[in-house]
Enzyme design. Structure first.
Site, PDB file in Angstrom:
ATOM      1  N   ASP A 124       0.828  -1.191   0.000  1.00 34.33           N
ATOM      2  CA  ASP A 124       0.000   0.000   0.000  1.00 34.33           C
ATOM      3  C   ASP A 124       0.871   1.252   0.000  1.00 34.33           C
ATOM      4  OD1 ASP A 124      -2.645   1.372   0.502  1.00 34.33           O
ATOM      5  OD2 ASP A 124      -1.603   1.968   2.335  1.00 34.33           O
ATOM      6  N   GLU A 143       1.615  -0.472  -5.022  1.00 32.15           N
ATOM      7  CA  GLU A 143       0.687   0.603  -5.340  1.00 32.15           C
ATOM      8  C   GLU A 143       1.588   1.831  -5.520  1.00 32.15           C
ATOM      9  OE1 GLU A 143      -3.422   2.565  -3.659  1.00 32.15           O
ATOM     10  OE2 GLU A 143      -1.810   2.196  -2.224  1.00 32.15           O
TER      11      GLU A 143
END
Length: 715
Positions: free
Chosen positions: A348, A384
């Site tokens: 993330d 990401e």
């Protein structure tokens, strides 16, 4: 009861059971005293021991009489100098950063803040004990019978990833026993695995399962942190998803889920959040890292260490530049691979991890450390590739060995099928593996993780049903969530009885899925999109642990049709290496204008059957094209060294409202085109039949033709 304390060892960190007792070790660079406290099953503190040994900033001791199942926590003393970045407070119980299991939830009514909240001043220390409101670390038994567990090790190029939420996936599934719904055991249940196998996916990507907490303001509204991007423990599986309680059983239940999935040939990828923690900014609670050694674990403002750098939008950023923090992340990753047998990670806000001073750097210590680690050499690493800080959007800029969520793919495909003009050139790159992003830095097409929807944003059903977000249930006056979704409701906002609109929505959904699953790169399917899951227009359902987010398994006929369609698409992709190539197409320029006497591995055509002209590429009005993928030019061999050949495919797309007559180009080696897919055909989109020299491609539809393979590979 009295315990015998021995010196123990400084490594490994955390609580580790040995033949003599349990060894405890915790890193705190600026602490002056460390207390290890034990608790009974009711949360009552039974004893505290001062750790006397300190080696290279690690406080450690071996305690006889402590076994698996024991709850514990730390109290750490040191300077209270917030203006210098030090926030030690021995009144606050702390969760072990290396805890392998965590029991209990945060009680926001307890004095869990290190400062006096009533004074609204983070400089004034609060000396009230908060142990009753803090989760407890748990000593675990690491024994587990893995048997002959063997990871499937599906090459990334052959993967089809299914992003899913552990709880939401099985919570409403009647085929899963009620006690197991919403749990790791529910995901590992035969009914769940049978579904995933029939769908055809190769890997599940689980939303965060590291132990996280619910935000206080959400609990006040009767909501919770459903997605889990609010980590407290990087080594502990979230006990909320365990069917047998939170005293360590979550560890073995998670392992059994992985074992069951592996036995079915399905890999497990974890969505991990190493960019920040749940402790927020200087006004946030003290639960672990902030009290263990604030200046070590968090990035603070250089000339004002009272304040935190925030590249994540959560109030804090982990200090990955510090050797101990980098070591903790690496220890966590290795633990989940070696002890928990997971197969990969999706990071993330990964740009945050690569920030050295301020800018994102390909040469960061984080990348260097991961790349040289033999344990992580064979696992899937997916970034990401952005964060919320300046310069954080880094799609296409991560180094070799990394794949990326391709945000440009998502945006381009959405715009094209919405009918926006001027999208053809960019669409061409997205369909063919995004060579403009990944070809020239040593990576392959499978560096691109293609997706159209994900947990964050509209579901695919909502993407074709809503023009705007409807997040009122989140309690923020619909101010949260993205405003720009590149969505189109086809003429009605939300569910409608209009048959024409519903038919168009169903066709658009098939267009999106066909594009996704037949593009070069790695497709990631957002869980439930395969059967039209809706979140009622909520594009930020992070706090909706209810039927807004849980998968609805009661399928009407249109949803059954969509599920069957998706499964057949996935099977088609897996059967044909031409649809998931391991190398980029060899044309240096993606547009092809050479003569007919040249054999191409990739060719682009207009509706007239001729190579697409520069004018057609660049015009605003053109919304259709055809592409030939030559199955005789794969340039790879099988395990025996024989050249691999495949069928040749002709993909035709038309995002205009009106149908287009296509004159078909000749197949590369003679023979006829045969119909394979037509998204306009609701009843039988996979009808097999020969076609003539021309076909009518309906408005807002996609068609796929194929020509059977030759037996000779072209290099």
């Amino acid at each position: 009861m009295p315990y015998t304390l021995l010196p123990g060892k400084p490594y490994p960190l955390g609580a580790n059971v040995t033949a003599k007792g349990t060894n405890f070790a915790i890193y705190s660079e600026h602490a002056t005293a460390v207390q290890l406290c034990f608790f009974d099953a009711d949360g009552n503190q039974t004893d505290c021991i001062n750790l006397r040994e300190r080696t290279a900033y690690v406080w450690h001791g071996l305690v006889r009489g402590i076994a698996a199942g024991q709850r514990y926590g730390y109290r750490i003393d040191g300077p209270w100098e917030p203006e210098q970045g030090h926030r030690f407070n021995p009144s606050k119980l702390l969760v072990d950063p290396y805890a392998k299991a965590i029991s209990g939830q945060v009680d926001w009514k307890a004095p869990i803040f290190a400062h006096k909240v009533e004074d609204n001043n983070d400089l004034v220390r609060c000396d009230r004990d908060d142990a009753y409101g803090i989760p407890k670390s748990v000593v675990i038994d690491t024994n587990f019978n893995w048997g002959k567990d063997c990871a499937p090790q599906t090459p990334l190029s052959d993967s089809v990833i299914y992003e899913m939420h552990v709880k939401g996936f099985s919570m409403r599934n009647p085929a899963v026993p009620k006690k197991l719904r919403g749990t790791y055991a529910g995901v590992g249940h035969p009914a769940s695995i049978d579904y995933l196998k029939k769908l055809g996916i190769t890997a599940v990507e689980l939303l965060p399962i590291h132990h996280f907490i619910d935000d206080g303001h959400l609990l006040d509204q009767g909501l919770s942190n459903y997605w889990g991007y609010n980590t407290l423990g990087f080594f502990s599986p979230m006990p909320r998803y365990c069917s047998c309680g939170d005293t360590g059983g979550q560890v073995n239940e998670f392992k059994q889920m992985v074992k069951n999935l592996h036995a079915a040939g399905i890999e497990v990828i974890l969505d991990v959040v190493y960019n920040h923690t749940c402790e927020g900014n200087r006004n946030g609670p003290m639960l672990s890292f902030k009290g263990v050694c604030n200046s070590t674990y968090y990035r603070t403002v250089a000339d004002q260490p009272r304040y935190y750098m925030d590249y994540t939008g959560t109030g804090n950023t982990l200090n990955v530049r510090h050797p101990q923090v980098l070591k903790m992340i690496m220890d966590s990753l290795r633990y989940w691979v070696t002890d928990m047998h997971v197969d990969g990670f999706r990071f993330d806000l990964a740009s945050t991890l690569a920030r050295e001073l301020h800018a994102v750097s390909k040469l960061s210590s984080f990348f260097d450390t991961i790349h040289q680690d033999p344990t992580l050499a064979d696992v899937k690493l997916i970034a990401e590739p952005w964060d919320v800080g300046e310069g954080g959007y880094q799609v296409g800029n991560f180094p070799v060995l990394w794949a990326e969520w391709n945000g440009k793919y998502r945006d381009t495909v959405r715009r094209f099928w919405k009918g926006d003009g001027g999208q053809l050139s960019d669409l061409a790159y997205r369909l063919t593996g995004s060579s403009d992003l990944y070809q020239f830095d040593g990576r392959k097409p499978y560096a691109s993780i293609n997706f159209i929807t994900a947990h964050d944003g509209f579901t695919l059903c909502d993407l074709v049903s809503y023009d705007g977000k409807h997040n009122e249930a989140n309690g923020e006056d619909n101010q949260d969530g993205a405003n720009d979704n590149e969505s189109w409701n086809m003429g009605a906002e939300g569910p409608t009885d209009d048959a024409g609109i519903n038919t168009l929505r169903e066709r658009q959904t098939r267009n999106f899925l066909t594009t996704l699953l037949l593009s070069q790169g790695v497709p990631m399917l957002s869980g439930g999109d395969e059967f039209g899951r809706s979140q009622r227009g909520n594009n930020n359902a992070y706090c909706q642990d209810n039927e807004i987010s849980w998968y609805d398994w009661k399928l009407d006929e249109p949803r059954k049709r969509l599920l069957e369609f998706t499964s057949k698409l996935i099977q088609l992709r897996r059967d044909h290496p031409n649809l998931h190539r391991r190398r980029f197409f060899q044309d240096r320029v993606i547009r092809n204008t050479d003569g007919d006497n040249v054999v191409h591995d990739l060719s682009w055509y207009g509706a007239d059957g001729n190579f697409l002209s520069n004018e057609a590429w660049n015009t605003e009005w053109n919304r259709s094209l055809a592409i030939i993928l030559n199955g005789n030019t794969l340039q790879v061999t099988d395990d025996e060294g024989a050249p691999v050949v495949d069928d040749t495919f002709l993909l035709m797309v038309n995002a205009a409202a009106e149908g287009v007559e296509f004159t078909l180009p000749p197949t590369p080696f003679g023979g006829a085109w045969k119909h394979l897919i037509d998204t306009e055909n609701i009843e039988d989109p996979f009808a097999r039949e020969c076609v003539g020299d021309k076909v009518i491609l309906g408005g807002r539809s996609m068609m796929v033709l194929c020509a059977e393979r030759s037996h000779t590979q072209i290099y």
